[in-house]
Scaffold this motif. Structure first.
Motif, PDB file in Angstrom:
ATOM      1  N   UNK A   7       6.602  25.612   9.579  1.00 37.43           N
ATOM      2  CA  UNK A   7       8.159  24.786   9.257  1.00 37.43           C
ATOM      3  C   UNK A   7       8.030  24.826   7.662  1.00 37.43           C
ATOM      4  N   UNK A   8       9.147  24.022   7.396  1.00 38.50           N
ATOM      5  CA  UNK A   8       9.634  23.650   5.862  1.00 38.50           C
ATOM      6  C   UNK A   8       9.779  22.380   5.757  1.00 38.50           C
ATOM      7  N   UNK A   9       9.460  21.420   4.885  1.00 46.38           N
ATOM      8  CA  UNK A   9       9.965  20.078   4.648  1.00 46.38           C
ATOM      9  C   UNK A   9      11.095  20.047   4.016  1.00 46.38           C
ATOM     10  N   UNK A  10      12.432  20.123   4.789  1.00 45.18           N
ATOM     11  CA  UNK A  10      13.525  20.319   3.821  1.00 45.18           C
ATOM     12  C   UNK A  10      14.384  18.748   3.344  1.00 45.18           C
ATOM     13  N   UNK A  11      13.910  17.990   4.244  1.00 43.68           N
ATOM     14  CA  UNK A  11      14.614  16.559   4.126  1.00 43.68           C
ATOM     15  C   UNK A  11      13.845  15.198   4.946  1.00 43.68           C
ATOM     16  N   UNK A  12      14.474  14.389   4.771  1.00 44.52           N
ATOM     17  CA  UNK A  12      14.073  13.145   5.563  1.00 44.52           C
ATOM     18  C   UNK A  12      13.959  13.231   7.039  1.00 44.52           C
ATOM     19  N   UNK A  13      14.838  14.215   7.481  1.00 42.91           N
ATOM     20  CA  UNK A  13      14.896  14.411   8.974  1.00 42.91           C
ATOM     21  C   UNK A  13      14.032  15.515   9.671  1.00 42.91           C
ATOM     22  N   UNK A  14      13.329  16.179   8.612  1.00 42.07           N
ATOM     23  CA  UNK A  14      12.106  17.084   9.102  1.00 42.07           C
ATOM     24  C   UNK A  14      10.959  16.095   9.759  1.00 42.07           C
ATOM     25  N   UNK A  15      10.499  16.761  11.082  1.00 44.29           N
ATOM     26  CA  UNK A  15       9.554  16.224  11.620  1.00 44.29           C
ATOM     27  C   UNK A  15       8.372  17.112  11.731  1.00 44.29           C
ATOM     28  N   UNK A  16       7.328  16.784  11.330  1.00 43.10           N
ATOM     29  CA  UNK A  16       6.270  17.883  11.077  1.00 43.10           C
ATOM     30  C   UNK A  16       5.309  17.481  12.409  1.00 43.10           C
ATOM     31  N   UNK A  17       4.672  18.746  13.024  1.00 37.28           N
ATOM     32  CA  UNK A  17       3.989  18.304  14.178  1.00 37.28           C
ATOM     33  C   UNK A  17       2.544  17.684  13.938  1.00 37.28           C
ATOM     34  N   UNK A  18       2.254  16.914  14.935  1.00 37.61           N
ATOM     35  CA  UNK A  18       0.864  16.147  14.796  1.00 37.61           C
ATOM     36  C   UNK A  18       1.037  14.931  14.007  1.00 37.61           C
ATOM     37  N   UNK A  19       2.160  14.602  13.409  1.00 27.11           N
ATOM     38  CA  UNK A  19       2.362  13.566  12.829  1.00 27.11           C
ATOM     39  C   UNK A  19       2.588  12.338  13.526  1.00 27.11           C
ATOM     40  N   UNK A  20       2.409  11.119  12.867  1.00 28.74           N
ATOM     41  CA  UNK A  20       2.466  10.882  11.437  1.00 28.74           C
ATOM     42  C   UNK A  20       0.910  11.133  10.676  1.00 28.74           C
ATOM     43  N   UNK A  21       0.953  11.198   9.537  1.00 31.74           N
ATOM     44  CA  UNK A  21      -0.332  11.401   8.712  1.00 31.74           C
ATOM     45  C   UNK A  21      -0.632  10.353   7.743  1.00 31.74           C
ATOM     46  N   UNK A  22      -1.896  10.317   7.663  1.00 31.18           N
ATOM     47  CA  UNK A  22      -2.372   9.434   6.554  1.00 31.18           C
ATOM     48  C   UNK A  22      -2.281   9.763   5.329  1.00 31.18           C
ATOM     49  N   UNK A  23      -2.265  10.959   5.048  1.00 38.30           N
ATOM     50  CA  UNK A  23      -2.525  11.557   3.575  1.00 38.30           C
ATOM     51  C   UNK A  23      -1.817  12.929   3.715  1.00 38.30           C
ATOM     52  N   UNK A  24      -1.093  13.132   2.508  1.00 39.99           N
ATOM     53  CA  UNK A  24      -0.416  14.429   2.239  1.00 39.99           C
ATOM     54  C   UNK A  24      -0.992  15.014   0.812  1.00 39.99           C
TER      55      UNK A  24
END
Length: 382
Positions: free
Chosen positions: A143-160
């Motif tokens: 995937x690519x983090x394009x904007x605020x609507x992008x949902x990343x698998x396995x999220x939410x995360x503690x640290x990026x």
């Protein structure tokens, strides 16, 4: 009119630098056949009038979503990442937390992260790189983090984590907002970008390349991060030429006590007014201020309060917003007496109380809004 990629302000009219015959990209390297069509391009480097960000005014390279690293497995970079991970995890007690590397390539730095006591995930746009990373046993989504609507698998995360990726982006705000939305409320991050300070210190024009649309300083990097909901906790220069910052999502202000105050004040003022009404007594407010307007409206005092007294002539003869309680002068109030007056004019309480006692008589009860409670004026003065 050229606009800044981050703040949208106009760029300075004249470019800082104007170079001809620059490479079109750093990765699309021509072979023997392609070299016949390969030509240098003109690149103009501008600065934003508003936030000061330095940037090219061209389109991004066609692979800006992909992370292609030639030195990812070098001992220098591996040791640097180990040092950064160790400091981040130990300093902020991030053991057993969920990490996501945004733009992880084939997993060069993600594989280093797996040596630490955290849950390591990655996201990468280029399919071939994702496949390589997965074959190495890494947990990487395509995937690519394009904007605020992008949902990343396995999220939410503690640290990026983001290593030398933001400078490639034509929409830095969109990427950072996407990261923000995929983090937990207390989420943190480690981000690196090439340093403009380094280029300026050594006058290294050869560091400029179209792949890097934006050239950050500590100040402009902090600006874009804060603009998109992060606060910078630490910043340093690493590997001589790279800015490295540790960030955290800006904490939401705790307004629970204000909500509690709202409930308490509304109840107290209604209980007080209702008790007087049951005795056949009339109540007024002194102070056509924003405090008085808000309290009258939110406590729903429209049919319970006779009027609001105020000394300002331009307010008299009008009505309080939302509650529509009439506003009258002190002189008119003397002609339509009440039994109790609630003072809602912080800073003028003693002055108003003295006027009430002098002109309205000692029998007029005086109440005051003080902090989050309704109190009797005489109790306050004792």
């Amino acid at each position: 009119m050229k606009k800044c990629l981050v703040c949208g302000s106009e760029l300075l009219k004249e470019p800082l630098l104007d170079f001809n015959n620059m490479p079109e990209s750093a990765q699309n390297i021509p072979n023997e056949e392609e070299i016949k069509q390969d030509k240098g391009i003109r690149l103009k480097l501008y600065q934003c009038k508003g936030c000061g960000l330095v940037q090219f005014d061209c389109k991004p390279v066609d692979y800006y979503r992909d992370v292609i690293r030639s030195g990812g497995f070098s001992s220098t970079m591996v040791e640097l990442r180990k040092s950064q991970y160790r400091h981040l995890i130990e300093s902020y007690h991030l053991e057993n937390k969920k990490f996501i590397e945004v733009g992880c390539g084939q997993g060069e730095f993600l594989s280093v992260l797996t040596e630490f006591p955290v849950d390591a995930y990655g996201v990468e746009h280029k399919h071939d790189l994702v496949e390589i990373a997965r074959k190495r046993g890494l947990n990487v989504s395509e995937a690519f983090v394009e904007n605020k609507n992008t949902v990343i698998e396995n999220g939410p995360f503690d640290v990026f984590l983001s290593f030398n990726f933001l400078e490639h982006q034509p929409d830095p705000n969109g990427m950072l907002q996407g990261i923000y939305e995929n983090l937990k409320e207390d989420g943190m991050g480690l981000i690196t970008v090439p340093s403009l300070e380094y280029i300026l210190e050594y006058n290294g024009y050869y560091e400029l390349i179209r792949d890097h649309l934006v050239y950050y300083t500590f100040d402009t990097l902090q600006f874009v991060l804060e603009k998109n909901g992060f606060e910078v906790l630490e910043q340093e220069m690493v590997n001589r030429d790279t800015l490295s910052v540790i960030v955290r999502k800006k904490q939401k202000i705790d307004v629970s006590k204000i909500k509690e105050s709202y409930d308490v004040v509304c109840k107290e003022i209604n209980d007080y007014v209702d008790a007087l009404k049951k005795q056949g007594k009339k109540v007024a407010i002194w102070g056509a201020s924003h405090q008085g307007f808000t309290l009258a409206a939110t406590a729903k005092l429209t049919k319970k309060i006779e009027y609001i007294i105020d000394s300002a002539p331009f307010k008299q003869g009008k009505y309080a917003p939302a509650s529509h309680i009439p506003i009258i002068s002190p002189a008119d109030a003397l002609l339509h007496s009440v039994d109790a007056i609630i003072i809602m004019a912080p800073g003028y309480t003693d002055e108003i109380a003295a006027i009430i006692k002098r002109d309205f008589g000692q029998g007029t009860e005086i109440a005051v809004m003080k902090a989050k409670n309704l109190q009797m004026y005489e109790d306050i003065k004792q």
